[in-house]
Design a protein around this motif. Structure first.
Motif, short mmCIF file in Angstrom:
data_model
loop_
_atom_site.label_atom_id
_atom_site.label_comp_id
_atom_site.label_asym_id
_atom_site.label_seq_id
_atom_site.Cartn_x
_atom_site.Cartn_y
_atom_site.Cartn_z
N SER A 33 -7.79 -2.58 14.23
CA SER A 33 -7.86 -1.79 12.92
C SER A 33 -6.82 -1.19 12.61
O SER A 33 -5.78 -1.08 13.02
CB SER A 33 -8.83 -0.55 13.68
OG SER A 33 -10.00 -1.01 13.89
N CYS A 34 -6.74 -0.87 11.16
CA CYS A 34 -5.64 -0.52 10.21
C CYS A 34 -5.62 1.10 10.62
O CYS A 34 -6.77 1.78 10.70
CB CYS A 34 -6.08 -0.71 8.89
SG CYS A 34 -5.06 0.49 7.80
N GLY A 35 -4.70 1.59 11.17
CA GLY A 35 -4.39 3.02 11.29
C GLY A 35 -4.43 3.74 10.11
O GLY A 35 -4.45 5.22 10.02
N GLY A 36 -4.22 3.21 9.02
CA GLY A 36 -4.36 4.16 7.73
C GLY A 36 -5.72 4.26 7.22
O GLY A 36 -6.45 5.47 7.14
N CYS A 37 -6.41 3.26 7.02
CA CYS A 37 -8.16 3.21 6.41
C CYS A 37 -9.25 3.10 7.52
O CYS A 37 -10.28 3.21 7.33
CB CYS A 37 -8.39 2.45 5.36
SG CYS A 37 -8.16 0.30 5.92
N HIS A 38 -8.79 2.73 8.86
CA HIS A 38 -9.57 2.54 10.01
C HIS A 38 -10.41 1.47 10.05
O HIS A 38 -11.36 1.58 10.71
CB HIS A 38 -10.16 4.12 10.35
CG HIS A 38 -9.15 5.29 10.47
ND1 HIS A 38 -8.28 5.29 11.72
CD2 HIS A 38 -8.83 6.32 9.67
CE1 HIS A 38 -7.40 6.24 11.47
NE2 HIS A 38 -7.97 7.11 10.27
N ARG A 60 0.34 -6.24 4.89
CA ARG A 60 -0.21 -5.14 4.45
C ARG A 60 -1.90 -5.17 4.45
O ARG A 60 -2.28 -6.32 4.36
CB ARG A 60 -0.02 -5.08 2.53
CG ARG A 60 1.69 -4.66 2.59
CD ARG A 60 1.78 -4.80 1.01
NE ARG A 60 1.24 -3.51 0.32
CZ ARG A 60 1.36 -3.39 -0.92
NH1 ARG A 60 2.07 -4.34 -1.83
NH2 ARG A 60 0.71 -2.26 -1.74
N CYS A 61 -2.10 -3.99 4.73
CA CYS A 61 -3.93 -4.34 5.09
C CYS A 61 -4.59 -4.64 3.63
O CYS A 61 -4.23 -4.29 2.59
CB CYS A 61 -4.43 -2.76 5.39
SG CYS A 61 -5.98 -2.60 5.38
N GLU A 62 -5.39 -5.29 3.89
CA GLU A 62 -6.22 -6.22 2.78
C GLU A 62 -7.05 -4.96 2.15
O GLU A 62 -7.20 -4.96 1.06
CB GLU A 62 -7.14 -7.13 3.30
CG GLU A 62 -6.43 -8.28 3.69
CD GLU A 62 -5.68 -9.16 2.58
OE1 GLU A 62 -6.36 -8.97 1.44
OE2 GLU A 62 -4.85 -10.08 2.79
N GLU A 63 -7.48 -4.05 2.87
CA GLU A 63 -8.26 -2.83 2.24
C GLU A 63 -7.69 -1.97 1.63
O GLU A 63 -7.97 -1.70 0.38
CB GLU A 63 -9.11 -2.29 3.40
CG GLU A 63 -10.19 -3.17 4.08
CD GLU A 63 -11.50 -3.39 3.16
OE1 GLU A 63 -11.63 -2.67 2.09
OE2 GLU A 63 -12.14 -4.62 3.02
N CYS A 64 -6.60 -1.40 2.10
CA CYS A 64 -6.25 -0.35 1.70
C CYS A 64 -4.64 -0.36 1.28
O CYS A 64 -4.26 0.38 0.64
CB CYS A 64 -5.86 1.04 2.87
SG CYS A 64 -4.93 0.73 4.14
N ARG A 65 -4.02 -1.60 1.33
CA ARG A 65 -3.03 -2.05 0.97
C ARG A 65 -1.62 -1.08 1.40
O ARG A 65 -0.39 -1.47 1.00
CB ARG A 65 -2.76 -2.00 -0.68
CG ARG A 65 -3.64 -2.72 -1.28
CD ARG A 65 -3.88 -4.25 -1.28
NE ARG A 65 -2.54 -5.03 -1.43
CZ ARG A 65 -2.25 -5.99 -0.68
NH1 ARG A 65 -2.71 -6.40 0.50
NH2 ARG A 65 -1.14 -6.73 -1.16
#
Ligand code: ZN
Length: 242
Positions: free
Chosen positions: A204-209, A230-235
């Motif tokens: 999981s991304c710790g930014g957007c979860h 970079r996270c695909e979701e929140c960049r």
């Protein structure tokens, strides 16, 4: 973009400092808008106004009393004058009778005026009691206000010192991070609620979860350590911590 893994971990440490700074700024703002302090200040103003009104009222009634005392004195001196005249026995019987009659009227007038005087004194007493009560309230409010203020000052001072420590740590850390990575972080941070970098936690991304899909996980595993992902979701910059 490439950046050494150490730089990426330093970026994560920087992100933690920036989170701390945001929390501190939020708390300082909350303290400055302290609702308890605001309501105490409002009550203090209210009490002060009531006190001014009560003191003005008392002073007005005191003037009324002075006037009433003069009225009584005038009647008393008239009575004394008439009594002397009567005691001297000078004057015609008709005049003496008139004086007797006047004395009766004056006695009635005196008792009326003294009653008025008494009522005024009772009103002064009431106003005095109200003033004493308001002064007590004012003192206890001032004590409470000073207490709350000094507690807040201590809290804010502690927060300011925590802020200073974080800023010092930030100043020491930023020159150790590669410029391009730092610029990207600042850019994302400015538009993503103060969060420019996040840790990859499991999948999981710790930014957007949000969870990364299997393909993304495969991709991230195949990347070399110095590759900036970079996270695909929140960049946000997604950092792999070993
Ligand atoms: Zn994300």
């Amino acid at each position: 973009m490439k950046a050494s893994h150490l730089d990426q971990e330093r970026l994560l440490a920087l992100q933690q400092i920036d989170i701390d700074l945001l929390k501190i700024a939020h708390k300082i703002k909350k303290f400055s808008l302290n609702s308890n302090l605001e309501s105490l200040n409002r009550s203090l103003i209210d009490i002060k106004n009531l006190l001014i009104a009560a003191e003005t009222e008392k002073s007005d009634i005191q003037h009324e009393l002075s006037r009433s005392e003069i009225d009584v004195e005038q009647v008393v001196s008239r009575i004394e004058k008439d009594e002397k005249r009567l005691a001297s026995g000078t004057g015609t019987p008709k005049e003496l009778e008139q004086i007797q009659h006047e004395l009766g009227t004056l006695a009635k007038r005196r008792s009326e005026l003294e009653e008025v005087e008494l009522e005024i004194m009772v009103r002064i007493d009431d106003a005095s009691k109200r003033i004493t009560d308001l002064r007590k309230q004012l003192t206890s409010l001032e004590v409470e206000l000073t207490k709350v203020q000094s507690e807040l000052e201590i809290e804010v001072r502690n927060l300011e010192s925590a802020k200073q420590s974080s800023l010092t740590a930030r100043e020491a850390l930023t020159p150790q991070i590669e410029k391009e990575l730092l610029t990207l972080y600042e850019k994302i941070r400015g538009s993503s609620d103060g969060l420019g970098a996040a840790q990859l936690v499991g999948d999981s991304c710790g930014g957007c979860h949000l969870k990364l899909n299997a393909a993304e996980m495969e991709k991230i595993k195949s990347l070399s350590d110095d590759e900036v992902f970079r996270c695909e979701e929140c960049r946000r910059i997604l950092i792999r911590v070993k």
